[in-house]
Design an enzyme around this catalytic site. Structure first.
Site, PDB file in Angstrom:
ATOM      1  N   CYS A 172       0.817  -1.216   0.000  1.00  0.00           N
ATOM      2  CA  CYS A 172       0.000   0.000   0.000  1.00  0.00           C
ATOM      3  C   CYS A 172       0.848   1.261   0.000  1.00  0.00           C
ATOM      4  O   CYS A 172       0.669   2.145  -0.830  1.00  0.00           O
ATOM      5  CB  CYS A 172      -0.939  -0.002   1.208  1.00  0.00           C
ATOM      6  N   CYS A 182      -1.770   1.716  -2.899  1.00  0.00           N
ATOM      7  CA  CYS A 182      -2.767   2.768  -2.671  1.00  0.00           C
ATOM      8  C   CYS A 182      -2.198   4.184  -2.687  1.00  0.00           C
ATOM      9  O   CYS A 182      -2.739   5.068  -3.352  1.00  0.00           O
ATOM     10  CB  CYS A 182      -3.449   2.554  -1.321  1.00  0.00           C
ATOM     11  N   LYS A 231      -0.509   5.321  -6.060  1.00  0.00           N
ATOM     12  CA  LYS A 231      -1.606   5.308  -7.051  1.00  0.00           C
ATOM     13  C   LYS A 231      -2.509   6.516  -6.890  1.00  0.00           C
ATOM     14  O   LYS A 231      -2.852   7.199  -7.855  1.00  0.00           O
ATOM     15  CB  LYS A 231      -2.396   4.004  -6.876  1.00  0.00           C
TER      16      LYS A 231
END
Length: 532
Positions: free
Chosen positions: A95, A100, A103
């Site tokens: 992540c 996450c 991104k």
């Protein structure tokens, strides 16, 4: 006489206290405020740790930090094997490093580019929009600087909380022993009463010529040294669509190759609307196809052969080929056979019940769990609850139902609960009511943006109190909107209660409170005005 009685009580207390201190406890629970509790960590002293966590991602770190709050002695193993292209990163898991966070930052960069061009409609005087260029190097550097700062903060936090961080690749030696392979190849043994598997997974590559040599994955795209240029994204899951979406928004030619369906596991009507909106924005889609081979040309570009549903071979040339065809859990690398840890044959995941594996002292959280949402907040919550059960006398279990999520496509898609297909499969079509509507975001008015794909729907039971089973939203800030409604769904929201809720005007979130048209009615779900 009273003095003798008091003396006897003191002797009795000191005797009991001495026996208490002789109990074979490794340590008492010590809380940050200095308070202690009799609910002590009672691990056998023959083990070095109360808990070893394999994997320094979101779920493992959450469990480790929660466990030390209850006095447990904890070690976290984390080691990043370089991707086929040689990419590596620091502590924090997928992540933080290649998921996450980077991104969302690149998604935001694309949205800002869109806003810059729209601002002229609101009176902002800018140079000719055609002359505005994006600097990939500047974006990549900014994103990686942020990621590295999070890596550093994570390490400091572990040190502050007295969680031992071991930069080694761990695997099972026996039920209570982990072997850590250091960077120099040296192996060291560590023992623990409990072991938590939280190793997550890594992107899969297709078994075709040139895939490993020339392809990249989400492990690489956020730190790519040069602009990606014309990019082929193989895979139409949320990672593939998100990457293609922000690349297109940054001005790069992006193509998505779809083997079967868009966004498997999501509501398919919403998924197809997302694809249609991306096509409208310029993202290309190749349907019912799969790559056959990749060859590097003399100019450095990549020639891709792919086969369609009829077996016909096609070719095109790209600067970058990004594979987003799914992820493989890193469970086999743990040598599970050494402890008899069972893996699901098809997925190599762990079919744990309440995070408990088939081995009594071994647990699992996060993406390694079979048929559980592969989402960071899920892993974090499950890890914390597990630590509380192991060391804090808690009995609270993780609830994996009605977990909200968002696909950060150019026009975002947020959802919670059941898809239309799942609701019908579970309850039957005659017992399900689908409310739906198109809407016009206020911020789309002046730039005259296309609103044809701004859509939402509510999946509810027809009878009884009309319990809401699912909510789906496509539009600006979908993640922020669906998070609030997710709490309502968790509290057993009904459709009448949704309709009684007064909306905030003018927002896109209020569209859920105004929804009234059912699919069954056949009426036009398109709005007549902004306040209809």
């Amino acid at each position: 006489m009273a003095a003798l009685t008091l003396l006897a009580r003191l002797v009795s207390y000191r005797s009991a206290h001495a026996k208490l201190l002789e109990l074979p406890w490794s340590r008492c629970n010590a809380f940050p405020n200095g308070r202690t509790t009799m609910a002590c960590v009672c691990s056998d002293q023959k083990y070095t740790y109360d808990l070893i966590v394999l994997g320094g991602g979101s779920g493992g770190l959450a469990a480790a930090k929660e466990a030390v709050n209850y006095g447990a002695k904890v070690a976290v193993f984390d080691f990043v094997t370089p991707s086929p292209r040689g990419t590596t990163w620091g502590l924090g898991g997928t992540c933080v490093n290649v998921g996450c966070i980077p991104k969302k930052l690149m998604h935001q960069a694309a949205l800002l580019g869109e806003a810059v061009h729209e601002s002229t409609f609101y009176g902002w005087q800018l140079p000719d929009p055609k002359t505005i260029k994006h600097d990939w190097e500047a974006l990549k550097t900014a994103v990686q600087n942020h990621v590295k700062s999070v890596n550093w903060v994570t390490r400091v936090e572990l040190r502050t909380k007295k969680v031992e961080y071991i930069n080694a690749l761990g695997y099972f030696k026996d039920q209570h022993t982990v072997c850590g392979v250091m960077k120099n190849g040296e192996e060291k043994l560590y023992t623990a009463q409990n072991i938590l598997v939280a190793v997550g997974g890594r992107p899969r590559y297709p078994d075709i010529p040139g895939a490993l040599e020339y392809g990249i994955s989400s492990d690489d795209i956020f730190s790519l040294e040069k602009p990606p240029g014309k990019t082929l994204v193989v895979g139409a899951g949320y990672i593939g669509l998100e990457c293609a979406g922000f690349l297109n928004g940054l001005g790069y030619d992006a193509t998505v190759m779809v083997r079967s369906i868009i966004l498997r596991g999501f509501d398919q009507q919403m998924a197809n609307i997302i694809a249609a909106e991306m096509e409208r924005r310029g993202v290309h889609f190749i349907y019912e196809a799969k790559p056959k081979k990749i060859e590097k040309q003399s100019d450095g570009r990549l020639l891709v052969d792919w086969v369609d549903k009829d077996g016909k071979i096609h070719q095109d040339t790209y600067d970058t080929v990004l594979f987003a065809i799914g992820r493989k859990p890193l469970t086999e690398e743990l040598k599970p056979e050494n402890v008899g840890l069972k893996l699901v044959p098809d997925t190599y995941k762990i079919d744990a019940i309440d995070e408990q594996t088939n081995v009594p002292n071994i647990y699992a959280v996060g993406d390694v769990l079979h048929k559980k949402p592969e989402l960071t907040p899920v892993a974090i919550h499950a890890g914390r609850l597990l630590a509380r059960r192991l060391f804090g006398n808690s009995t609270e279990q993780m609830d994996y139902t009605n977990v909200a999520t968002t696909v950060f496509s150019p026009l975002e898609y947020g959802c919670v609960g059941l898809s239309e297909e799942a609701a019908i499969a579970i309850h039957g079509e005659d017992k399900i009511e689908i409310y739906h509507a198109y809407y016009k975001p206020t911020e789309f008015f002046i730039p005259q943006k296309d609103v044809s794909h701004c859509y939402l729907k509510v999946v509810a039971l027809r009878g009884g109190d009309q319990k809401v089973l699912g909510m789906h939203f496509i539009g600006p800030n979908a993640g922020e909107i669906i998070q609030g409604f997710a709490a309502a769904v968790k509290c057993n929201l009904t459709f009448p209660k949704l309709k009684e809720t007064v909306g905030i005007h003018p927002t896109v979130a209020e569209e859920f409170t105004r929804i009234s048209i059912t699919k069954r009615s056949g009426l036009d779900p398109k709005p007549q005005s902004c306040c209809s």
